[in-house]
Motif scaffolding. Structure first.
Motif, PDB file in Angstrom:
ATOM      1  N   ALA A   1     -99.106  10.395 100.657  1.00  0.00           N
ATOM      2  CA  ALA A   1     -99.081   9.486 101.805  1.00  0.00           C
ATOM      3  C   ALA A   1     -98.870   8.053 101.315  1.00  0.00           C
TER       4      ALA A   1
ATOM      5  N   GLN B   1    -117.070   2.779 108.998  1.00  0.00           N
ATOM      6  CA  GLN B   1    -116.668   4.096 109.504  1.00  0.00           C
ATOM      7  C   GLN B   1    -115.489   4.703 108.734  1.00  0.00           C
ATOM      8  N   CYS B   2    -114.834   3.900 107.892  1.00  0.00           N
ATOM      9  CA  CYS B   2    -113.755   4.448 107.060  1.00  0.00           C
ATOM     10  C   CYS B   2    -114.274   4.905 105.702  1.00  0.00           C
TER      11      CYS B   2
ATOM     12  N   TYR C   1    -107.014   6.811 110.232  1.00  0.00           N
ATOM     13  CA  TYR C   1    -107.793   5.746 109.608  1.00  0.00           C
ATOM     14  C   TYR C   1    -107.649   4.391 110.303  1.00  0.00           C
ATOM     15  N   THR C   2    -106.675   4.257 111.182  1.00  0.00           N
ATOM     16  CA  THR C   2    -106.544   2.965 111.845  1.00  0.00           C
ATOM     17  C   THR C   2    -107.667   2.725 112.847  1.00  0.00           C
TER      18      THR C   2
ATOM     19  N   GLU D   1    -110.854   6.927 100.856  1.00  0.00           N
ATOM     20  CA  GLU D   1    -109.499   7.300 100.472  1.00  0.00           C
ATOM     21  C   GLU D   1    -108.607   6.056 100.439  1.00  0.00           C
TER      22      GLU D   1
ATOM     23  N   SER E   1    -105.551   1.558 105.720  1.00  0.00           N
ATOM     24  CA  SER E   1    -104.772   1.517 106.962  1.00  0.00           C
ATOM     25  C   SER E   1    -105.573   0.929 108.112  1.00  0.00           C
ATOM     26  N   SER E   2    -106.884   0.839 107.940  1.00  0.00           N
ATOM     27  CA  SER E   2    -107.677   0.280 109.038  1.00  0.00           C
ATOM     28  C   SER E   2    -107.334  -1.186 109.276  1.00  0.00           C
TER      29      SER E   2
ATOM     30  N   LEU F   1    -116.745   7.370 103.563  1.00  0.00           N
ATOM     31  CA  LEU F   1    -117.317   8.695 103.808  1.00  0.00           C
ATOM     32  C   LEU F   1    -118.536   8.872 102.909  1.00  0.00           C
TER      33      LEU F   1
ATOM     34  N   GLN G   1    -106.050   5.709 102.026  1.00  0.00           N
ATOM     35  CA  GLN G   1    -105.630   5.478 103.412  1.00  0.00           C
ATOM     36  C   GLN G   1    -106.622   4.672 104.237  1.00  0.00           C
TER      37      GLN G   1
ATOM     38  N   THR H   1     -98.442   8.917 108.039  1.00  0.00           N
ATOM     39  CA  THR H   1     -98.938  10.292 108.155  1.00  0.00           C
ATOM     40  C   THR H   1    -100.025  10.345 109.224  1.00  0.00           C
TER      41      THR H   1
END
Lengths: 417, 417
Positions: free
Chosen positions: A249, A347-348, B160-161, A390, A395-396, A350, A392, B154
């Motif tokens: 990704a 929240q992103c 994740y946004t 991650e 991306s937030s 884990l 990713q 993806t």
């Protein structure tokens, strides 16, 4: 450290993410830190320490890459010594290096695992080893044939050529590794390859089986890394660094944004657990181009494990380690300390599972972590906070935060360890 | 059938494998049968039967590929109708097509699954649907943004946004599919893509994001198929057929032997279970080049399942089926009847497990098998003999038997169904 605190304070009100964007300098200035790292890389002595230099007790030699004619000649020499052994009354058998962990040694100066020199005599005239001896002979014959024809097959293909004898693939696989150690060459020299998983894109040109591959012209999907590294030659590049990415990704984001045109680099991924082909490709590319490798992995024990496989190899391939490992990979991110520094939202992140915690704690004791206190401190932080994230998760802050803010910031600050 | 018996008899003494080699004609003659198939393919009417032609009750429309500006316009239209619904006193909500199996229909004329026209009103003013309505709105906003920027992400990036809202990826994934149905476009039109797995090599030239990719010059590793099919255009080829291969080991053999230079073809694999990107690529390539697709898969229920996913789609993506499916794939091999015909040694055949038998028996009832008696007969044979075999089982006659004997023989005899 002080700059980190400052940044944290500056970003307190706007979530931190945008604060970083404002601090980005021009691309040339950003590249300055990497350029220094590249120059240092190019100045490194051609071959640093070798196993011979160290002159370790009980460690004789490492396997090396051999061309097909040399492998053929090694097989023929082996068979002649078998004949001699029979004529001398010692019977039909092979001297096989021991590959158990008791015969493995981590060499800190090389930062990889090597085999010590214990071996055993595998003989035909013994009920417990007669089958293994027969299989070894058959594998030698098949490898001889492959090298003669100049073709490559998978372990599975090899197994299917004589299912009656091999019975199950585990048996032919194990003996293939024995043969590789016995002949003193890498498994890929035997023309037996794994399946390909990796892709590469960016400022790199190479020749693959006669075809010139320009990785700046590979669209957004990139070039599949071939399973047979011996067909890859003639690396050329104006890249300042290699960006090693854990996941596809992130690779896709970087490729689509043509990150390598803004910051000249080569981007490579094995899409998770690294396969042999990708490791060989990375090793070969780095040693020919002499540019640094920066690793971008998830901030979790698995991400570190992946870096460790690239850097130190996996235990069951230890005899092959010098050809497969790229010891000096810099850990660029996503590092546990990045989570707070870049203010990744709660929240992103884990929570680490019990298995994660167990792996994390075990890794704290491993040599490749312990040798660098900064790596150890990062892993300690992860285990202490029991949080993972991650790539990713970035991306937030927007889909292109990775390519437009996070990575440029990391490069600008030379923030790798 | 008679030729099959004759061959069996001829090969009785030398294991059959070599007998076939002797019967191979010149490459031009071998190609004759495929050339006929290709010609027939090119003569097919441009668009055969469409859903509209059939005029089925309770089936309204299929999703189509839309460009980014059209998707943007569809999203804006949707939001206007939401505003109208609020003004009319019907409240804030979306009309979402139902995607459950009760609303799915297999259309034999098209050989794929389509959605019927049941739908439900998802409203904000209802405790049970308020979250879903909010998520739908957020997804619409994010897609609008992606299409505006012209970038691809993806499903994981999308999740994740806004982890706070989506909570878990399953929720954003499900609603992404709802949105795709609601807007009447394919998921790939939404610029949300899966990870790439596929590779392609052979007589094919295409343009990917502005780069011209010549797949005859992709070495032995091939070109990675990009995740974003909308960046792929301008297919050109002199290939007579597309060889769709289940596994990368067989792909590697074909690529290394440059099979496509001897028999002009394009070779493609998704390395196991087909991903969306490979399916889209195959579909697009076939419809632009108008050449037949020949499938080479393992002789087991899983191999057939893989063919079925390429041909009829998977149930949970049924609404997207016309864009993802390539209905008329010919089953070249390895077919259950090949095992005896090519005298695959007993020890290279594997007994089917209970799970295999269960899957096999279930598939006998499936539409895509039942519609062709020859396919049904092959599967019946497999289930009756309780035997399966991998493509690699052909290696028992030599590493290059696949490329030098098996495939040429299959082509020469036009032995596909």
């Amino acid at each position: 450290m002080s700059s980190r605190r400052k940044r944290g304070a500056a970003g307190a009100n706007d979530g931190g993410a945008l604060a970083f964007k404002k601090k980005l300098k021009s691309d040339d200035e950003i590249l300055a830190k990497v350029a220094k790292l590249s120059e240092a890389e190019k100045k490194k002595p051609k071959e640093s320490v070798t196993l011979q230099d160290l002159n370790l007790p009980n460690v004789s030699k490492e396997v090396v890459d051999l061309g097909a004619p040399q492998v053929i000649s090694e097989i023929e020499k082996t068979m002649l010594s078998v004949a001699a052994s029979i004529l001398n009354g010692h019977g039909f058998g092979y001297t096989i290096p021991t590959r158990t962990s008791a015969n493995q040694l981590y060499v800190p100066q090389l930062d990889r695992i090597v085999l010590k020199d214990k071996s055993s005599f595998r003989q035909y005239g013994n009920m417990s080893t007669v089958r293994k001896t027969a299989i070894t002979t058959r594998i030698l014959q098949l490898i001889h044939q492959l090298c003669n024809k100049g073709i490559h097959v998978t372990k599975r293909d090899l197994f299917y050529t004589d299912v009656k004898l091999f019975q199950e693939q585990g048996q032919s696989d194990t003996i293939l590794d024995d043969v590789s150690c016995m002949l003193g060459c890498t498994r890929s020299s035997l023309n037996v390859v794994g399946s390909e998983k990796g892709v590469v894109v960016g400022r790199l040109i190479f020749v693959e089986d006669g075809d010139v591959i320009d990785c700046t012209k590979m669209g957004v999907g990139g070039k599949a890394i071939p399973p047979n590294i011996d067909k890859v030659t003639g690396f050329q590049s104006d890249a300042k660094f290699i960006l090693l990415v854990e996941k596809d990704a992130a690779f896709m984001r970087l490729a689509e944004d043509r990150f390598y045109n803004r910051f000249p680099c080569v981007i490579i991924t094995a899409k998770g657990q690294p396969d042999v082909a990708t490791r060989l490709f990375l090793k070969k590319m780095k040693s020919e181009l002499k540019i640094p490798v920066l690793g971008l992995v998830d901030s979790d024990p698995y991400g570190l494990k992946i870096l460790s496989v690239y850097m130190s190899g996996s235990k069951n391939m230890s005899y092959d380690s010098s050809n497969l490992t790229t010891p000096d990979i810099k850990w660029l991110g996503v590092r546990p300390s990045d989570l707070d520094r870049f203010k990744i939202p709660e929240q992103c992140r884990l929570p680490m599972t019990d298995a994660d915690m167990k792996t994390g704690k075990e890794m704290l004791e491993e040599d490749f972590i312990k040798k660098d206190p900064r790596w150890h401190a990062e892993l300690e932080l992860m285990v202490k906070k029991k949080e993972k994230a991650e790539i990713q998760a970035l991306s937030s802050f927007g889909f292109q935060y990775l390519t437009e803010v996070y990575l440029p910031m990391k490069l600008q600050e030379g923030d790798w360890i």
